[in-house]
Design an enzyme around this catalytic site. Structure first.
Site, PDB file in Angstrom:
ATOM      1  CB  SER A 104      -0.945   0.005   1.205  1.00 47.82           C
ATOM      2  OG  SER A 104      -0.240  -0.217   2.405  1.00 47.82           O
ATOM      3  CG  ASP A 317      -2.542   4.976   8.183  1.00 51.14           C
ATOM      4  OD1 ASP A 317      -1.352   4.642   8.376  1.00 51.14           O
ATOM      5  OD2 ASP A 317      -3.071   4.947   7.052  1.00 51.14           O
ATOM      6  CG  HIS A 320      -0.883   3.832   4.494  1.00 51.71           C
ATOM      7  ND1 HIS A 320      -1.544   3.080   5.450  1.00 51.71           N
ATOM      8  CD2 HIS A 320      -0.449   2.960   3.557  1.00 51.71           C
ATOM      9  CE1 HIS A 320      -1.503   1.796   5.105  1.00 51.71           C
ATOM     10  NE2 HIS A 320      -0.855   1.698   3.959  1.00 51.71           N
TER      11      HIS A 320
END
Length: 342
Positions: A104, A317, A320
């Site tokens: 990702s 998160d 990311h």
């Protein structure tokens, strides 16, 4: 004697830089070393400029209240980062196919590049998905920028008993990858996952070397060595340019962070996976360019989605990156490498 020593030193420097994807010009302009500086002209685009941006990266749309984190530009110590030109990029790669391969974090960089290109040219685009391949195309330029999700690069085989085996010495997808004109590889994020997030039950290296687990950095290096042998044995690097994204760092806690770490050094020191990656790249005989993103990304604990990603507070998160954000700088480094000397 002094002259021959100087020539030998130059050859040695060239050899090192060649094997990790650099050139002699990088000695005077090391783009990955520097600091983040406040620049009110940033960001390069806004999330409203990019109508196809995915929810997990659109921190502003997800309610992030501060915007100062968008106003920082990467400033190398001894030079300037080349200005990104989407039009020039698309003209240069007219009729070509560009592929991101990885997890990702590859998706993060792929999304960033498509946003930067679209902001530059505002050309019609198409987005398609075929199996595990996401395809973003600009028909007017006949350019496709694709993403293939592959968290480990090496193969994961599903066995009849229902178990998955991570095959550290097998890389069957390579026969497809080498048909592209530019490939940007990445792997690291999934190597430390355990429990329900671990997508394999066994790890194998060699016919009779099967384990329920092993040291993850050692497994990572074995997989990278398999990938490196594939590059040297199978890729025509005259036709296909090979890049490695480098290791994108996690931060333990990023909630409420609004500014970069000041200075040029990260207090935590070198990332162990980056040390392994650079060691493997030095062994490759063919040209592979490392996008050395680790240190500059370590300094940006403020640029993660934190509670403003896909999962909100329940899915904090710190892995990311918000878009616009840090991956835009990764793509500026990619642009500089692709257009170096042209």
């Amino acid at each position: 004697m002094a002259g021959s020593t100087g020539i030998a030193l130059a050859i040695w420097i060239f050899s090192i830089l060649h094997n990790i994807g650099g050139t002699l010009s990088d000695v005077g302009c090391y783009l990955s070393g520097g600091q983040w500086v406040y620049d009110p002209s940033y960001p390069l685009y806004s999330s409203t400029d990019c109508p196809f941006i995915w929810k997990e990266f659109d921190c502003q749309k997800n309610g992030r209240p501060d915007m100062e984190y968008l106003k920082y530009r990467w400033q190398p110590t001894s030079c300037q980062t080349p200005r990104f030109s989407g039009r020039r990029f698309l003209e240069r790669f007219r009729g070509k196919r560009i592929l991101f391969v990885g997890d990702s974090l590859s998706m993060n960089q792929w999304q960033s590049l498509t946003c930067m290109l679209y902001k530059s040219v505002k050309a019609k685009y198409t987005i398609n998905r075929i199996g595990g391949l996401s395809i973003f195309s600009f028909p007017a330029y006949d350019v496709s920028i694709m993403l293939s999700r592959n968290a480990f690069l090496v193969d994961t085989v599903h066995m009849r008993n229902g178990n998955n085996v991570l095959m550290l010495d097998s890389i069957e997808n390579g026969s497809y990858w080498r048909t592209f004109d530019v490939i940007i590889f990445n792997t690291w994020h999934w190597w430390l996952h355990t429990g329900k997030k671990q997508p394999w039950a066994f790890v194998r290296y060699g016919l009779n070397n099967v384990h329920r687990d092993m040291n993850r950095l050692a497994a990572y290096e074995k997989a990278l060595n398999t990938w490196a042998r594939w590059v040297d044995s199978s890729v025509d690097t005259v036709k296909t340019k090979i890049f490695f994204q480098g290791v994108s760092p996690d931060h333990l806690n990023c909630l409420g962070e609004t500014q970069p770490v000041t200075g040029t050094e990260y207090p935590g020191g070198s990332h162990p996976a980056e040390v392994v990656l650079e060691r493997v790249l030095r062994r490759i005989s063919k040209p592979v360019h490392l996008l050395n993103i680790t240190r500059l990304s370590q300094l940006r604990k403020d640029s993660h989605p934190s509670a403003y990603g896909f999962g909100g507070n329940r899915g904090m998160d710190c892995t990311h990156w918000c878009l616009p954000g840090v991956p835009d700088t990764w793509n500026q480094l990619l642009f500089a490498a692709l257009f170096q000397g042209s």
